[in-house]
Design an enzyme around this catalytic site. Sequence first.
Site, mmCIF file in Angstrom:
data_model
loop_
_atom_site.group_PDB
_atom_site.id
_atom_site.type_symbol
_atom_site.label_atom_id
_atom_site.label_comp_id
_atom_site.label_asym_id
_atom_site.label_seq_id
_atom_site.Cartn_x
_atom_site.Cartn_y
_atom_site.Cartn_z
ATOM 1 N N HIS A 1 25.813 -34.720 58.133
ATOM 2 C CA HIS A 1 24.976 -35.297 59.148
ATOM 3 C C HIS A 1 24.215 -36.366 58.596
ATOM 4 O O HIS A 1 23.818 -36.214 57.344
ATOM 5 C CB HIS A 1 23.905 -34.395 59.852
ATOM 6 N N ALA B 1 34.629 -18.039 42.049
ATOM 7 C CA ALA B 1 33.898 -17.426 43.295
ATOM 8 C C ALA B 1 32.559 -17.692 43.373
ATOM 9 O O ALA B 1 31.918 -17.598 42.622
ATOM 10 C CB ALA B 1 34.129 -15.763 43.030
ATOM 11 N N LYS C 1 29.873 -26.846 37.800
ATOM 12 C CA LYS C 1 30.070 -27.452 36.587
ATOM 13 C C LYS C 1 31.327 -26.875 35.875
ATOM 14 O O LYS C 1 31.716 -25.889 36.037
ATOM 15 C CB LYS C 1 28.734 -27.508 35.636
#
Length: 180
Positions: free
Chosen positions: A103, A145, A166
């Site tokens: 947005h 995950a 990272k």
Amino acid sequence: MNLKRKIYSLICRLFYRELRNGEYVNGNLIKFIFWQKICRINSKTGWPVHFTSKIIAPSRIKHSYLFRPLGMAVGNYIDARNGIVVEDNVHVGPHVSIISCNHNIEDYDLYDKTDPVVLHRNCWLATGVIVLAGVELGEHTVVGAGAVVTHSFPEGNVLIAGNPAKVIKKLPPYKVIYER
């Protein structure tokens, strides 16, 4: 190819224009057809999608001939308004979000134009991963995950994780078990 797989492949070609090979289709095919073609959930998507997944702007998803369909896992959220490019052998786990647009911070009703999300060959997005707008993941990038991928990792052959993601470690090149 056994008879069961041939039947699934034939049914797949009848109902899904973008999934030509049927290789990734299983016994849930009839359920996918029911939810998409009869109940009209994700009906504009040209490949099987789990009824709990949401695909926005499927026409903006560019994929290879042998891609693994996005949204087949439980609870995926795929927003392709700025485009998503998916190459061969990209695995997407359950509850993964791939969001290609943001947005505008001055007017929330507008969306900023960004580069498409690009997932190169042999990527794996584990459960709960969030990939944000403009991200490019190089070949053989494994995303742990729950990771939130806010910037690109184009070098490939890496394991990334965390929020923000990272590099955790370098990986050896992907081993191709069979040729397609």
